[in-house]
Design an enzyme around this catalytic site. Structure first.
Site, short mmCIF file in Angstrom:
data_model
loop_
_atom_site.label_atom_id
_atom_site.label_comp_id
_atom_site.label_asym_id
_atom_site.label_seq_id
_atom_site.Cartn_x
_atom_site.Cartn_y
_atom_site.Cartn_z
N GLY A 24 1.22 -3.97 1.87
CA GLY A 24 0.20 -3.13 1.25
C GLY A 24 0.45 -1.65 1.38
O GLY A 24 0.37 -0.90 0.41
N ASP A 26 3.10 -0.04 1.72
CA ASP A 26 4.29 0.42 0.99
C ASP A 26 4.04 0.56 -0.50
O ASP A 26 4.42 1.55 -1.12
CB ASP A 26 5.45 -0.56 1.20
N THR A 27 3.44 -0.46 -1.11
CA THR A 27 3.46 -0.54 -2.58
C THR A 27 2.13 -0.84 -3.24
O THR A 27 2.06 -0.88 -4.47
CB THR A 27 4.47 -1.63 -3.02
N ARG A 28 1.05 -1.09 -2.48
CA ARG A 28 -0.21 -1.50 -3.11
C ARG A 28 -0.69 -0.49 -4.15
O ARG A 28 -1.10 -0.86 -5.25
CB ARG A 28 -1.28 -1.71 -2.04
N GLY A 56 -17.60 -18.65 -0.06
CA GLY A 56 -17.59 -19.82 0.79
C GLY A 56 -16.22 -20.19 1.31
O GLY A 56 -16.09 -21.00 2.21
N GLU A 90 3.65 -15.27 5.48
CA GLU A 90 3.43 -15.56 4.06
C GLU A 90 4.74 -15.96 3.39
O GLU A 90 4.80 -16.93 2.62
CB GLU A 90 2.83 -14.33 3.39
#
Length: 947
Positions: A24, A26-28, A56, A90
């Site tokens: 995030g 770096d490039t978001r 939920g 991830e």
């Protein structure tokens, strides 16, 4: 079994087209954001982790789900990607999902980083992995998995962006074009048993002259209903989709979709699929023609129009050869050969029925689920093949209905076929209908006449209410018998089977619709309503006018008076001259969009009403003299409207009500009526069997929950809702507190508490007394607490209340700008830690697994020391955009027992004790763990994002 594996390769269970994995910070705000926008503009459904997750769901499981249900994963490998342990987790998960699944793809983007640095972990990647080595010394297996993942992804074919080589927007365009091509080349599902296609697909491909780029080819496939035109079209499409087209589109059910939604709807789908245009506003199909011609011209397109029945459909979607670029291939399926001739389609193929050999093979697969049947069935199988006349639909229905039956039962069925003319396909299909049990027949007719194309869950809810018991097994049986199919969570029937069901109901009375059990034709319904000819034979009315219809129903409002057995009334559209003066008390399902009156009839006493939906209505109140008694333990009473939802207090007097779920959407006000002077105040307006409570967009005040969700409020000592599992409170602007506490009573079955957008909420649980007293409250089953956008909330757990949450696994707090503390245990007098008993502390949060805190800009600390000692199961702590956060654990004071002794801390049970936060280089927050305190082996993740 090779036959089954052939069809399985055509299945597709992806919810997302693309999953974006990125660092995030770096490039978001730059490259990733621009790529996401470009993909979204092209109509590519892309998952990015800052999108709002479904209410939920838990954050981390949702990410795993999104990875597993994405067709393509794009990994944006930037300078600091490897510095995030979350990103490495991830990445490893993405590559694990790739194993053994040829349908999924991973596309690495090396953004301002050389692939060799990723492959061999050099430069910033080497530094990042060194830090991980130091931090996760005991997790050697995990560290090696991360190294392997980086090496593996660096060896995949992808894109490399270097400063100065090209414009970034052009680089993004190349990625989007490849992703579009990869998605469109995904094959369609063809059939469970694609028998007979091997001989027909080559014949169609020959007509198309596959590979020839010197012009536009348009062919038509025609044949009777049930012969397999759509199945053959999907198989041909799958053979062509690997070619180099600029755009692909398979428009299924053109006849049905154009009747329901109009031709502009189909034109919008085509523009979205081929050109990538979204949110297209077309006022008429003539305007759509102009847009299609200008957008498609010069593009090489693969287009299938399935089940065309009118010339204007072809004119609106594929009006001429000059609409498309060289090499385009247009395939049209229809029952009407004349349509193809009128449209100047010269290459026409008549879809063949199955020969005896293929018919026997398909029947065997459907009846026995294997390639060969027992020899004792051979003669009977051949007889069935004879009477099915080579129609795949008939063979599937007959085979499914005879699955598991004995030879004698097959012979009995054959005797029925002998009395049917060979070409009467509807009569052949009826044999399978007559073999159903009585209630299965009724459920089939309900769906065929009224609910074809509905979502499965909606049909189940409606029919469970209609019959008063669970009918889900009947629907499953109908699917198993091939009388209907489940298509993307919707129940669909082949039009021949739908026509058969409607024909059976029409036979109840050919001339007088009021003598039929089900009414679905808008002409018949208008006739019955305007003439007031209703009878007690009518059980279901489902009215949905054609799109753009402005027809007015001119009636006196009394037409329902004679419909004493009407159970389901659904009106999706239509204008009525006045509202109903009478509604049958027999109703169990009432759904009326744009209800034409300000109130329900005064004598309406729906004791068995289960579903009540009045969307987009001007109704001012729901005033039931006797509150509806739901027939099922867990069926919803849905009160959807836009006026006042008014509950008479007397309804709580009803003995043993069974209403299980209440939901109200968008009413302007929601309240109980004032008690009469001699009327006893009662705990609840609904049954103790309630298991779900949802109150979105209501002007609730504190008295609402005191009166209706009377959990702790004096003088009531009894638990009102022992079965309540879910509470959702959404955008209730006047609400300041959810619960008031006076006793140690609890909600024993509450599992989920969700609060969103209550802008004046000050407390979740508030002490009932102003005296300085510590209350103890237990929620023994509560697993999820979610709080979002409650901007006056300053603390979640008050110092005056000890809350025992033995099962709580997830705490998710987002966008609470005034939140200063999650846990407040300092007394007002002197800031000393409250004297809390040791047993209460030990059971405080023993199973907390996820804590997610986002966008809480005044939050300075997460845990008091005493609470951190209890978080023995914490695995994931995610903190994002909390700009004032100073400490994870507040360590100024240690907890003491009642005797005043300092409590010992078991380091093995403490996940986070002294994770301090300070400003690092370039303003990036860095987490520092005290050297004296070790993280436990089971702790997986700390993610701190300050953006």
């Amino acid at each position: 079994m090779a036959l089954r594996s052939c069809s399985s390769s055509f299945t597709n269970d992806y919810e997302y087209d693309v999953f974006l994995s990125f660092r995030g910070e770096d490039t978001r705000q730059g490259f990733t954001g621009h790529l996401y926008k470009a993909l979204d503009n092209r109509g590519i459904h892309t998952f990015i982790d800052d999108e709002k997750l479904k209410r939920g769901e838990q954050i981390t499981p949702s990410l795993v789900y999104a990875i597993q249900h994405s067709r393509i994963a794009i990994i944006i490998l930037s300078k600091h990607y490897a510095s995030s342990s979350f990103c490495l987790h991830e990445l490893a998960t993405i590559l694990d999902c790739l194993k053994g699944n040829e349908d999924r793809s991973v596309l690495p983007i090396f953004y301002k980083i050389d692939p060799s640095e990723v492959r061999h972990q050099k430069g910033s990647y080497e530094e990042a992995m060194d830090r991980h080595e130091e931090r996760f010394k005991a997790e050697k297996e995990m560290l090696q998995k991360w190294r392997n993942a980086l090496h593996q992804v660096a060896n995949l074919s992808g894109y490399h962006f270097k400063d100065g080589d090209e414009y970034e927007y052009k680089f993004i365009e190349k990625i989007v074009e490849q992703v579009t091509s990869m998605i469109n080349q995904t094959p369609l599902y063809v059939a469970d048993y694609p028998v007979g296609l091997e001989s027909q697909v080559p014949k169609v491909m020959k007509l198309l002259a596959a590979g020839c780029d010197d012009g536009v080819q348009m062919i038509g496939m025609h044949g009777m209903g049930g012969v397999g035109k759509s199945t053959l079209a999907r198989a041909v499409y799958n053979n062509l989709v690997v070619e180099n087209f600029n755009g692909w589109c398979f428009l299924k059910n053109v006849r049905e979709e154009s009747n329901k939604h109009g031709l502009p709807h189909l034109q919008r789908i085509l523009l979205s699929k081929v050109v990538g245009e979204k949110n297209i506003n077309l006022t008429c199909w003539e305007e759509g023609i102009s847009k299609l011609k200008s957008r498609l011209k010069g593009k090489k397109v693969l287009l299938v129009l399935d089940d065309v029945d009118k010339p204007e459909q072809l004119q609106a979607i594929a009006g001429g050869y000059d609409w498309f670029g060289p090499g385009s291939k247009i395939i049209i399926t229809t029952r009407d050969k004349q349509l193809l001739t009128l449209h100047e389609v010269t290459e026409i193929y008549e879809v063949e029925k199955l020969n005896n050999k293929d018919a026997l093979q398909l029947l065997t697969w459907k009846a026995f689920k294997k390639e060969k049947a027992d020899p004792s069935y051979e003669d009977i199988l051949n007889l069935v093949v004879k009477y099915a006349s080579g129609l795949p639909l008939a063979l599937e229905v007959i085979g499914s209905s005879l699955f598991g039956k004995s030879v004698e039962e097959w012979e009995s069925t054959i005797e029925q076929y002998k009395r049917i003319p060979k070409k009467e396909i509807l009569e052949i299909l009826k044999v399978s209908f007559h073999a159903l049990e009585e209630e299965e027949k009724n459920v089939f007719l309900d769906i065929a006449c009224c609910f074809n194309g509905y979502k499965l869950t909606e049909v189940e809810d409606i029919l469970c209410a209609h019959y008063g018991h669970n009918i889900k097994p009947h629907i499953s049986m109908l699917v198993e018998k091939s009388l209907m199919k489940l298509d993307y969570c919707r129940l669909t029937l082949h039009d021949l089977i739908e026509h058969m069901g409607k024909a059976i109901v029409r036979q109840e009375s050919s001339e007088e619709p009021e003598e039929r059990s089900r009414l679905w034709s808008w002409e018949d319904i208008i006739q019955v309503l305007e003439d007031s000819t209703g009878t007690s034979k009518i059980k279901i009315i489902c009215l949905d006018f054609p799109i753009f219809s402005k027809m007015m129903v001119k009636w006196d409002g009394k037409a329902f008076k004679k419909m004493q057995k009407l159970r389901t009334l659904i009106i999706k559209s239509g204008n009525f001259s006045k509202g109903p003066k009478y509604l049958p008390n027999s109703l169990r399902v009432l759904e009326w969009w744009g209800y034409p009156s300000h109130c329900l009839p005064s004598d309406f006493k729906p004791r068995r009403l289960v579903i009540c939906k009045l969307p987009k209505s001007n109704i001012k109140s729901y005033e039931f003299d006797v509150f509806p008694k739901a027939s099922l333990k867990k069926m919803p009473l849905s009160l959807h409207g836009y006026g006042i939802v008014q509950f008479p207090s007397s309804i709580s007097m009803m003995p043993e009500p069974e209403l299980s779920t209440i939901e109200a959407s968008h009413p302007k006000k929601r309240k109980r009526t004032q008690l009469e002077e001699d009327e006893e105040n009662v705990d609840s307006i609904v049954s103790s069997n309630v298991y779900g409570r949802s109150v979105p967009d209501c002007n609730l005040n504190d008295d609402f929950f005191a009166g209706q969700l009377n959990i702790f409020h004096a003088p009531f000592q009894n638990i009102c809702f022992p079965n309540l599992e879910r509470i959702r409170v959404i955008r209730c602007d006047k609400l300041k507190k959810i619960f008031s506490v006076t006793t140690t009573s609890s909600l024993p079955m509450l599992k989920s508490l969700s609060i969103e957008g209550c802008k004046n909420l000050e407390a979740i649980i508030s002490p009932y007394s102003a005296q300085h007293t510590t209350y103890e409250v237990s929620f023994p089953k509560l697993q999820i607490i979610e709080i979002e956008t409650c901007n006056k909330l300053k603390t979640i757990f008050s110092s005056a209340i000890v809350i025992c949450l033995p099962e709580l696994a997830t705490l998710n707090v987002v966008d609470c700008n005034e939140l200063e503390e999650i846990f407040s245990f300092d007394s007002e007098e002197g800031g000393e830690v409250e004297q809390i008993s040791k047993p209460a502390q030990q059971v405080f949060l023993p199973k907390i697994y996820y804590i997610i805190i986002k966008e809480c800009n005044k939050l300075k600390c997460i845990f008091p020391y005493s609470v951190a000692c209890q978080c023995s199961s914490l695995h994931f702590l995610i903190i994002e955009s909390c700009s004032q956060l100073e400490q994870i654990v507040k360590v100024e004071h240690k907890a003491t027992s009642e005797e005043g002794e300092e409590m010992a801390v078991d380091d093995n049970r403490v996940c986070l004790l002294s994770l301090q936060v300070r400003k690092g280089y370039d303003g990036v927050a860095i987490g520092l763990v005290s050297e004296a305190l070790l993280l436990p082996d089971q702790f997986l993740l700390i993610q701190l994002l300050f953006v």
